[in-house]
Write a protein that holds these residues in place. Sequence first.
Motif, PDB file in Angstrom:
ATOM      1  N   LEU A 217      48.008  49.830  29.584  1.00  0.00           N
ATOM      2  CA  LEU A 217      46.946  50.280  28.467  1.00  0.00           C
ATOM      3  C   LEU A 217      47.503  51.262  28.610  1.00  0.00           C
ATOM      4  O   LEU A 217      47.424  51.350  26.809  1.00  0.00           O
ATOM      5  CB  LEU A 217      45.480  50.567  29.331  1.00  0.00           C
ATOM      6  N   LEU A 218      47.957  52.151  28.594  1.00  0.00           N
ATOM      7  CA  LEU A 218      48.272  53.561  28.220  1.00  0.00           C
ATOM      8  C   LEU A 218      49.924  53.304  27.398  1.00  0.00           C
ATOM      9  O   LEU A 218      49.603  53.762  25.972  1.00  0.00           O
ATOM     10  CB  LEU A 218      48.984  54.399  29.266  1.00  0.00           C
ATOM     11  N   PHE A 219      50.688  52.082  27.780  1.00  0.00           N
ATOM     12  CA  PHE A 219      51.867  51.821  26.698  1.00  0.00           C
ATOM     13  C   PHE A 219      51.215  51.152  25.728  1.00  0.00           C
ATOM     14  O   PHE A 219      51.597  51.099  24.124  1.00  0.00           O
ATOM     15  CB  PHE A 219      52.582  50.922  27.272  1.00  0.00           C
ATOM     16  N   MET A 220      49.685  50.134  25.672  1.00  0.00           N
ATOM     17  CA  MET A 220      49.423  50.233  24.185  1.00  0.00           C
ATOM     18  C   MET A 220      48.502  50.742  23.637  1.00  0.00           C
ATOM     19  O   MET A 220      49.252  50.432  22.180  1.00  0.00           O
ATOM     20  CB  MET A 220      47.912  48.598  24.736  1.00  0.00           C
ATOM     21  N   ILE A 221      48.167  51.574  23.525  1.00  0.00           N
ATOM     22  CA  ILE A 221      47.465  52.558  23.080  1.00  0.00           C
ATOM     23  C   ILE A 221      49.230  53.204  22.268  1.00  0.00           C
ATOM     24  O   ILE A 221      49.220  53.677  21.377  1.00  0.00           O
ATOM     25  CB  ILE A 221      47.166  53.454  23.884  1.00  0.00           C
ATOM     26  N   ILE A 222      50.144  53.756  23.035  1.00  0.00           N
ATOM     27  CA  ILE A 222      51.067  54.707  22.357  1.00  0.00           C
ATOM     28  C   ILE A 222      51.834  53.100  21.695  1.00  0.00           C
ATOM     29  O   ILE A 222      51.983  53.741  20.690  1.00  0.00           O
ATOM     30  CB  ILE A 222      52.179  54.876  23.493  1.00  0.00           C
ATOM     31  N   ALA A 223      52.200  51.886  21.699  1.00  0.00           N
ATOM     32  CA  ALA A 223      52.593  50.850  20.869  1.00  0.00           C
ATOM     33  C   ALA A 223      51.401  50.816  19.212  1.00  0.00           C
ATOM     34  O   ALA A 223      52.279  50.780  18.302  1.00  0.00           O
ATOM     35  CB  ALA A 223      52.566  49.523  21.918  1.00  0.00           C
ATOM     36  N   VAL A 224      50.315  50.514  19.144  1.00  0.00           N
ATOM     37  CA  VAL A 224      49.365  50.796  18.279  1.00  0.00           C
ATOM     38  C   VAL A 224      49.170  52.276  17.524  1.00  0.00           C
ATOM     39  O   VAL A 224      49.952  51.525  16.967  1.00  0.00           O
ATOM     40  CB  VAL A 224      47.812  50.163  18.886  1.00  0.00           C
ATOM     41  N   PHE A 225      50.019  52.827  17.775  1.00  0.00           N
ATOM     42  CA  PHE A 225      49.925  54.219  17.133  1.00  0.00           C
ATOM     43  C   PHE A 225      50.981  55.144  17.183  1.00  0.00           C
ATOM     44  O   PHE A 225      50.891  56.205  16.117  1.00  0.00           O
ATOM     45  CB  PHE A 225      48.409  54.999  17.383  1.00  0.00           C
ATOM     46  N   SER A 226      52.105  54.414  17.489  1.00  0.00           N
ATOM     47  CA  SER A 226      53.293  55.251  17.444  1.00  0.00           C
ATOM     48  C   SER A 226      53.606  55.275  16.215  1.00  0.00           C
ATOM     49  O   SER A 226      53.684  54.384  15.258  1.00  0.00           O
ATOM     50  CB  SER A 226      54.159  54.270  18.599  1.00  0.00           C
ATOM     51  N   LYS A 227      54.496  56.162  15.727  1.00  0.00           N
ATOM     52  CA  LYS A 227      54.311  56.429  14.199  1.00  0.00           C
ATOM     53  C   LYS A 227      56.717  55.914  14.667  1.00  0.00           C
ATOM     54  O   LYS A 227      56.852  56.503  13.406  1.00  0.00           O
ATOM     55  CB  LYS A 227      54.464  58.162  14.451  1.00  0.00           C
ATOM     56  N   GLU A 228      56.929  55.899  15.528  1.00  0.00           N
ATOM     57  CA  GLU A 228      58.237  55.427  15.340  1.00  0.00           C
ATOM     58  C   GLU A 228      58.109  54.327  14.699  1.00  0.00           C
ATOM     59  O   GLU A 228      57.707  53.433  15.553  1.00  0.00           O
ATOM     60  CB  GLU A 228      58.655  55.925  16.846  1.00  0.00           C
ATOM     61  N   PRO A 229      59.564  53.777  14.970  1.00  0.00           N
ATOM     62  CA  PRO A 229      59.879  52.143  14.548  1.00  0.00           C
ATOM     63  C   PRO A 229      59.700  51.895  15.777  1.00  0.00           C
ATOM     64  O   PRO A 229      59.761  52.228  16.706  1.00  0.00           O
ATOM     65  CB  PRO A 229      61.295  52.285  13.800  1.00  0.00           C
ATOM     66  N   TRP A 230      59.824  50.463  15.752  1.00  0.00           N
ATOM     67  CA  TRP A 230      59.440  49.293  17.117  1.00  0.00           C
ATOM     68  C   TRP A 230      60.761  49.487  17.818  1.00  0.00           C
ATOM     69  O   TRP A 230      60.315  49.571  18.743  1.00  0.00           O
ATOM     70  CB  TRP A 230      59.136  48.308  16.532  1.00  0.00           C
TER      71      TRP A 230
ATOM     72  N   ILE B 275      52.168  61.823  30.165  1.00  0.00           N
ATOM     73  CA  ILE B 275      51.280  62.582  28.892  1.00  0.00           C
ATOM     74  C   ILE B 275      52.374  62.858  27.862  1.00  0.00           C
ATOM     75  O   ILE B 275      52.897  63.178  26.650  1.00  0.00           O
ATOM     76  CB  ILE B 275      50.490  63.392  29.180  1.00  0.00           C
ATOM     77  N   SER B 276      53.928  63.424  28.516  1.00  0.00           N
ATOM     78  CA  SER B 276      55.009  64.036  27.657  1.00  0.00           C
ATOM     79  C   SER B 276      55.311  62.539  26.784  1.00  0.00           C
ATOM     80  O   SER B 276      55.770  62.969  25.688  1.00  0.00           O
ATOM     81  CB  SER B 276      56.075  64.271  27.977  1.00  0.00           C
ATOM     82  N   ILE B 277      55.930  61.711  26.528  1.00  0.00           N
ATOM     83  CA  ILE B 277      56.252  60.284  26.040  1.00  0.00           C
ATOM     84  C   ILE B 277      54.849  60.171  24.849  1.00  0.00           C
ATOM     85  O   ILE B 277      55.076  60.549  24.230  1.00  0.00           O
ATOM     86  CB  ILE B 277      56.904  59.280  27.415  1.00  0.00           C
ATOM     87  N   ALA B 278      53.951  60.139  25.583  1.00  0.00           N
ATOM     88  CA  ALA B 278      52.278  59.736  24.941  1.00  0.00           C
ATOM     89  C   ALA B 278      52.773  60.619  23.746  1.00  0.00           C
ATOM     90  O   ALA B 278      52.568  60.119  22.161  1.00  0.00           O
ATOM     91  CB  ALA B 278      51.905  59.679  24.949  1.00  0.00           C
ATOM     92  N   ILE B 279      52.770  62.075  24.035  1.00  0.00           N
ATOM     93  CA  ILE B 279      52.802  62.967  22.799  1.00  0.00           C
ATOM     94  C   ILE B 279      54.267  63.086  21.962  1.00  0.00           C
ATOM     95  O   ILE B 279      53.914  62.743  20.812  1.00  0.00           O
ATOM     96  CB  ILE B 279      53.417  64.290  23.237  1.00  0.00           C
ATOM     97  N   ILE B 280      55.052  62.096  22.446  1.00  0.00           N
ATOM     98  CA  ILE B 280      56.394  62.466  21.822  1.00  0.00           C
ATOM     99  C   ILE B 280      56.286  61.222  20.743  1.00  0.00           C
ATOM    100  O   ILE B 280      56.127  60.414  19.011  1.00  0.00           O
ATOM    101  CB  ILE B 280      57.631  62.149  22.237  1.00  0.00           C
ATOM    102  N   GLN B 281      55.901  60.225  21.065  1.00  0.00           N
ATOM    103  CA  GLN B 281      55.603  58.749  20.770  1.00  0.00           C
ATOM    104  C   GLN B 281      54.290  58.936  19.324  1.00  0.00           C
ATOM    105  O   GLN B 281      54.576  57.975  18.151  1.00  0.00           O
ATOM    106  CB  GLN B 281      55.227  57.408  20.834  1.00  0.00           C
ATOM    107  N   LEU B 282      53.663  59.104  19.709  1.00  0.00           N
ATOM    108  CA  LEU B 282      52.192  59.987  18.974  1.00  0.00           C
ATOM    109  C   LEU B 282      52.180  60.503  17.480  1.00  0.00           C
ATOM    110  O   LEU B 282      51.750  60.700  16.998  1.00  0.00           O
ATOM    111  CB  LEU B 282      51.058  59.295  19.570  1.00  0.00           C
ATOM    112  N   PHE B 283      53.125  61.874  18.202  1.00  0.00           N
ATOM    113  CA  PHE B 283      52.289  62.912  17.131  1.00  0.00           C
ATOM    114  C   PHE B 283      54.159  63.476  16.873  1.00  0.00           C
ATOM    115  O   PHE B 283      53.919  64.511  15.263  1.00  0.00           O
ATOM    116  CB  PHE B 283      52.136  63.988  18.249  1.00  0.00           C
ATOM    117  N   SER B 284      55.384  62.618  17.055  1.00  0.00           N
ATOM    118  CA  SER B 284      56.357  63.358  17.049  1.00  0.00           C
ATOM    119  C   SER B 284      56.356  64.955  16.392  1.00  0.00           C
ATOM    120  O   SER B 284      56.630  65.257  15.344  1.00  0.00           O
ATOM    121  CB  SER B 284      56.933  62.111  15.931  1.00  0.00           C
ATOM    122  N   PRO B 285      55.939  65.922  17.278  1.00  0.00           N
ATOM    123  CA  PRO B 285      55.457  67.394  16.588  1.00  0.00           C
ATOM    124  C   PRO B 285      57.010  67.956  16.643  1.00  0.00           C
ATOM    125  O   PRO B 285      58.048  67.315  17.357  1.00  0.00           O
ATOM    126  CB  PRO B 285      54.727  67.905  18.306  1.00  0.00           C
ATOM    127  N   GLU B 286      57.318  68.827  15.889  1.00  0.00           N
ATOM    128  CA  GLU B 286      58.713  69.912  15.486  1.00  0.00           C
ATOM    129  C   GLU B 286      58.850  70.375  16.550  1.00  0.00           C
ATOM    130  O   GLU B 286      60.296  70.277  16.900  1.00  0.00           O
ATOM    131  CB  GLU B 286      58.644  70.685  14.995  1.00  0.00           C
TER     132      GLU B 286
END
Length: 520
Positions: free
Chosen positions: A10-23, A63-74
């Motif tokens: 479920l966590l991965f599916m959320i990341i996959a749907v909202f990720s800002k990175e290429p597939w 959570i760290s992986i999710a933050i990177i994938q969803l928000f790509s912060p500086e």
Amino acid sequence: MRKFVLIHFLLFMIIAVFSKEPWPFLLLTVAQIVYVPIALRFVMKRGDWFSSFYSYFAIPAYISIAIIQLFSPEWSAIPAIIYLAFTVIIALYGLTRFLRRGFTNIEEFSIDLGMMYIALGGGWYFAYIADIDTGFTPLLTWLTGIHFHYSALLLPIFIGLLGRLYKPNFYSFFTGLLLAAPMVVAIGITFSRWIELFSVLLYIVGLAGLIAIAWRTRFPTRMQKWLIVTSFTSLGLTIVFSLLYVLGNGFGLTSITIDFMLRFHGVLNCIVFALFGIVGWALCVPSSVYEEPNFPISRVKGKQRIEHLGDPGKHRGLVDNMNLYGINKVSPRILDFYENTIDYRLFSTVHWHAWFKPFAFLYSFISRRTEQINLPLHRNEVEMTGDILTIYDGIDGRKDVRAWIRKVDEQYAFVALYSSHQTNEGRNFMNIALPLPCSTMTGVLEMIEHGDDLQLTSRKTCPDSDAGIYLTTKLGKYFSLPLEEDFVVREEGDGSLTARHEMWIFSIPFLTIHYRIHKE
């Protein structure tokens, strides 16, 4: 387990749907969020330190992986280093598992090494996120991170689980090739196209053998066999395209591109190899067949002077009666030597094998201080003198212990503490301790009659044998060393005895000692 798997998917599916990175970047994310956690669940032992504190380590990492994938912060380097720390903890868990057991049960070593490899995957991932100059393109840095999550963690764990079910003789060979291959790949990418090509060939040979073993393995259900065999077989297909890519990229012989490898190789590994493998093993996780030995270990360490721990004269031999070991058919002279050792003179010729001589020279600086296995570097015959001391009760911790001290030119060569132990099945083994600094090396030898000759060997003659060479430290009591030794004692026509003592490391001979033994 089902709840755990559902949460991670479920966590991965959320990341996959909202990720800002290429597939393609989800190929690594699914390993970090789904495959690695579930694979760790397969091998974690309930109650040990890692399973007890797993949530404290893992949740911040995921959570760290999710933050990177969803928000790509500086400031993505901060959560990336949290994930790197998590992979280092996984590697430490693999290391502690290994230190408790040592070089035995290669299927468990495969699991341990896979967990140790993951720290390299975490390191390359951090280098990519933090934009560290590794000498490679960012894409290649990221691909190396993928490599150490799939080929270097999931594959060794799957190999280990397969070995728990079925481990024919050639399993160790093919497993060894596949365990070495991830590092050879990394070296090849860095230094040489030829080494990279060689690493792919290692994978091809190793995978061919493992696929054959998987087909011959009996699984609890047909569904599990179908999933796991498909998982291993898919790697056989992808590695062929890896070979074509290496031939094209390094030698210009084919036209396989990195984009094709991402789409074909990456997706096939992610879905067929990893997903089928994870689901297949989740159906029924095989238990480890390794059982920790329970024979007695000497408490004497190297700093203690043996002369202060016992009295001479009480025991005349290394053994009071050889009938203890069921030995009664060999030459009477051999029996007398073990029962009345102090009546005999010992002459030895030491032969360090050529490939090992540089290591023997370096080791000699250590052996002079430890006064243990302190053997000449030359091949001239020398006399070994010494005595047998009876160790005071309660000091060693084993029963009926005596020390055989051997010297060459008044320098200690060996200080060995002899005892015996009996298994629950009634088998008796010679239990020999060599005190070392802060540790004890124990040789457990089985006695075997060969006509009039006697063989003492650390090689196991059956799976439940205690025979072996072990190191005891604060980190582990029964660390199995990659050493083997074998003595063969025989009587010559003139009534004297000869003995041949051979030693191997990783099954490679490195030391041979010839003895001439004469009764005074």
